[in-house]
Design a protein around this motif. Structure first.
Motif, PDB file in Angstrom:
ATOM      1  N   UNK A   1      46.146  78.669  62.039  1.00 29.37           N
ATOM      2  CA  UNK A   1      47.107  77.592  62.343  1.00 29.37           C
ATOM      3  C   UNK A   1      47.239  76.548  61.221  1.00 29.37           C
ATOM      4  N   UNK A   2      46.120  76.067  60.630  1.00 32.45           N
ATOM      5  CA  UNK A   2      46.291  75.016  59.616  1.00 32.45           C
ATOM      6  C   UNK A   2      47.033  75.449  58.358  1.00 32.45           C
ATOM      7  N   UNK A   3      47.137  76.752  58.101  1.00 31.41           N
ATOM      8  CA  UNK A   3      47.749  77.139  56.818  1.00 31.41           C
ATOM      9  C   UNK A   3      49.005  77.993  56.957  1.00 31.41           C
ATOM     10  N   UNK A   4      49.466  78.239  58.198  1.00 33.98           N
ATOM     11  CA  UNK A   4      50.692  79.037  58.335  1.00 33.98           C
ATOM     12  C   UNK A   4      51.779  78.227  59.031  1.00 33.98           C
ATOM     13  N   UNK A   5      52.981  78.735  59.041  1.00 34.51           N
ATOM     14  CA  UNK A   5      54.111  78.091  59.700  1.00 34.51           C
ATOM     15  C   UNK A   5      55.372  78.824  59.299  1.00 34.51           C
ATOM     16  N   UNK A   6      56.465  78.671  60.064  1.00 30.48           N
ATOM     17  CA  UNK A   6      57.695  79.407  59.763  1.00 30.48           C
ATOM     18  C   UNK A   6      58.276  79.085  58.387  1.00 30.48           C
ATOM     19  N   UNK A   7      57.866  77.938  57.788  1.00 31.48           N
ATOM     20  CA  UNK A   7      58.328  77.623  56.437  1.00 31.48           C
ATOM     21  C   UNK A   7      57.159  77.547  55.458  1.00 31.48           C
ATOM     22  N   UNK A   8      56.024  78.119  55.873  1.00 34.93           N
ATOM     23  CA  UNK A   8      54.810  78.049  55.037  1.00 34.93           C
ATOM     24  C   UNK A   8      54.281  79.462  54.738  1.00 34.93           C
ATOM     25  N   UNK A   9      54.054  80.218  55.789  1.00 35.25           N
ATOM     26  CA  UNK A   9      53.477  81.563  55.660  1.00 35.25           C
ATOM     27  C   UNK A   9      53.740  82.283  56.974  1.00 35.25           C
ATOM     28  N   UNK A  10      54.337  83.466  56.881  1.00 34.22           N
ATOM     29  CA  UNK A  10      54.813  84.185  58.083  1.00 34.22           C
ATOM     30  C   UNK A  10      54.187  85.582  58.127  1.00 34.22           C
ATOM     31  N   UNK A  11      53.138  85.792  58.944  1.00 34.81           N
ATOM     32  CA  UNK A  11      52.524  87.121  59.048  1.00 34.81           C
ATOM     33  C   UNK A  11      53.410  88.172  59.740  1.00 34.81           C
ATOM     34  N   UNK A  12      52.941  89.407  59.740  1.00 33.11           N
ATOM     35  CA  UNK A  12      53.672  90.551  60.317  1.00 33.11           C
ATOM     36  C   UNK A  12      52.661  91.680  60.539  1.00 33.11           C
ATOM     37  N   UNK A  13      53.070  92.804  61.140  1.00 32.13           N
ATOM     38  CA  UNK A  13      52.125  93.914  61.317  1.00 32.13           C
ATOM     39  C   UNK A  13      51.865  94.673  60.015  1.00 32.13           C
ATOM     40  N   UNK A  14      50.710  95.307  59.923  1.00 32.11           N
ATOM     41  CA  UNK A  14      50.396  96.234  58.828  1.00 32.11           C
ATOM     42  C   UNK A  14      49.534  97.345  59.445  1.00 32.11           C
ATOM     43  N   UNK A  15      48.622  97.900  58.674  1.00 28.20           N
ATOM     44  CA  UNK A  15      47.823  99.023  59.172  1.00 28.20           C
ATOM     45  C   UNK A  15      47.040  98.604  60.427  1.00 28.20           C
ATOM     46  N   UNK A  16      47.149  99.413  61.472  1.00 31.57           N
ATOM     47  CA  UNK A  16      46.431  99.214  62.745  1.00 31.57           C
ATOM     48  C   UNK A  16      46.815  97.949  63.505  1.00 31.57           C
ATOM     49  N   UNK A  17      47.909  97.338  63.156  1.00 32.72           N
ATOM     50  CA  UNK A  17      48.453  96.253  63.992  1.00 32.72           C
ATOM     51  C   UNK A  17      49.900  96.617  64.281  1.00 32.72           C
ATOM     52  N   UNK A  18      50.461  96.041  65.357  1.00 30.22           N
ATOM     53  CA  UNK A  18      51.815  96.443  65.738  1.00 30.22           C
ATOM     54  C   UNK A  18      52.509  95.310  66.501  1.00 30.22           C
TER      55      UNK A  18
END
Ligand code: NAD
Length: 434
Positions: free
Chosen positions: A145-162
């Motif tokens: 939470x302290x380092x991500x945000x819609x205008x900061x850093x946006x994760x997504x799925x990769x290997x073994x996540x969906x």
């Protein structure tokens, strides 16, 4: 986090540190050709921000387990960091750094308004129950939470996540910040603000890029013999869309091994088997006269196109001389090591690099992010048309640059990407030398 030098001093170089080293070498080579300054080169090589956390999770039997997890924001010069989250026992800091760097170049090559990031948890998710996986994902989201945000850093799925993983992630993030924030991750379930066509997008992109590369290289598409290593999200959708072009899929593989039939595999029968397998594996498939072979054998089969779509470090100095394909299209990130790349080039085998070939996923992630920010829903056909357009533009630019400068497709892709990131750095006032 351990430094690169510390990690390299270990007796055995992990696939992660080799991936990082190769990514750095590609950027250095592009930097030399573009004549950028030493300082700028250092900026391009150094991750902007790294987080390393321990995640406590209470397991179903009451034991407390602690998992190591990471998030690396390699660059945000062109926009918020963007990149997936991997759950795998081999996840280490260098792997995440290397993958984050690749995302910077991929997003720049596709001209998306993003930098590059990547995350990972060192875990074998096949050993966790659904409840344990939800707890782990919630702990990871809360730590980020302290380092991500819609205008900061946006994760997504990769290997073994969906998409399910992203559903748990978005819920925890929204709980923590106290507001709806669908644009915090992409690759979400459609009912929670995901985009039509995101699930299929990486494989669709790989298939389209493969077809365009075959057309440009004079390899007939109809009936072309294709081998795909890895039958997860990327591999299976690549097969699905390549079949629409009339190719013959002669071999596929996953972590349980490979199946081969020179006359062409019965993909519908295989998909039915995988759908009914408790772990969604090829394991136990016995239809249509297939021969079971090892993953090592899969890679060296005689074919027109080889698509490595599993993990990094698969085509190496050990097997590059035995590869029997005319064209390699990198569905996975970093499947070909730098040394192998050189051998393949000497042997005249063309390689469409990962930062171009598998960029379809982040392109549709960008569409999902836009829909999230604007409260819109795009139709599947619109997503597909826009994806195909973006991929075709990038393919054209890479092939033209390779021809104009007499370099490989990978070198051309890195030249374009590095140039764009350097321009952003210059315009932000970091350096006037470039
Ligand atoms: P996934 O977890 O859905 O599938 C991975 C597949 O690889 C599975 O079939 C697994 O059994 C197989 N595999 C694992 N180890 C193997 C081995 N040693 N030999 C053969 N097969 C093996 O993951 P995915 O999302 O399909 O990702 C695959 C690759 O594509 C990764 O390199 C990932 O970083 C890259 N990628 C994924 C996306 C995406 O949108 N998911 C986008 C771009 C790139």
């Amino acid at each position: 986090m351990a430094t690169t030098t510390e990690t390299k001093s270990a007796t055995h170089q992990s696939a992660g540190s080799s991936l990082l080293e190769d990514a750095l070498n590609h950027v250095r080579a592009a930097g030399r050709r573009l004549g950028i300054s030493q300082g700028m080169q250092k900026l391009l090589e150094t991750p902007e921000r790294e987080l390393s956390v321990a995640l406590p999770v209470e397991m179903d039997d009451g034991r407390l387990e602690v998992f190591h997890a990471y998030r690396v924001q390699h660059s945000r010069l062109r926009g918020p960091a963007k990149g997936g989250v991997r759950y795998h026992p081999n996840v280490d800091p260098d792997e995440v750094r290397g993958l984050a760097s690749l995302m910077t170049w991929k997003c720049a090559l596709l001209d998306l308004p993003y930098g590059g990031g990547k995350g990972g948890v060192t875990v074998d998710p096949s050993k966790l129950s659904r409840r344990e996986l939800i707890s782990l994902t919630r702990a990871y989201a809360a730590a980020l939470v302290p380092i991500i945000g819609p205008h900061v850093d946006i994760p997504a799925p990769d290997v073994n996540t969906n998409d399910a993983t992203m559903g748990w992630f978005v819920d925890e993030y929204e709980r923590q910040v106290g507001r709806f924030e669908p644009a915090i991750v992409t690759g979400k379930p459609i009912a929670l603000g995901g985009s039509e066509g995101r699930g299929e997008s990486t494989g669709r992109g790989v298939a389209h890029v493969a077809k365009q590369a075959m057309d440009r290289l004079g390899i007939p598409v109809e009936g072309a013999r294709v081998v795909v290593q890895g039958y997860g999200k990327v591999g299976s959708d690549t097969v699905r869309f390549l079949r629409e072009f009339g190719v013959k899929i002669v071999a596929i593989s996953d972590v349980s091994g490979g199946i081969y039939n020179p006359a062409g595999l019965d993909i519908d029968g295989i998909n039915e088997h995988v759908a009914n397998h408790p772990k969604r594996l090829l394991e136990g498939y016995s239809g249509d006269n297939v021969t079971w072979i090892s993953n090592a054998e899969v890679l060296t089969l005689d074919c027109d196109v080889l698509v490595p779509a599993a993990l990094e470090g698969q085509i190496t100095v050990e097997n590059a001389a035995d590869i029997n394909a005319k064209l390699i299209v990198e569905g996975a990130n970093g499947p070909t090591t730098g040394e192998a790349d050189t051998i393949l080039a000497e042997r005249g085998i063309k390689v469409v690099p990962d930062i171009l070939a598998n960029a379809g996923g982040v392109v549709v992630s960008y569409f999902e992010w836009l829909q999230g920010l604007q409260g819109e829903r795009w139709k599947l056909d619109d997503v597909r048309v826009r994806l195909d357009e973006r991929m075709s533009t990038a393919v054209g630019q890479v092939f033209e640059r390779a021809k104009a400068e007499g370099v490989s497709l990978r070198e051309a892709a890195f030249l374009i990407a590095v140039e764009r990131v350097v321009l952003a750095a210059r315009l932000r006032g970091y350096s006037s030398a470039e």
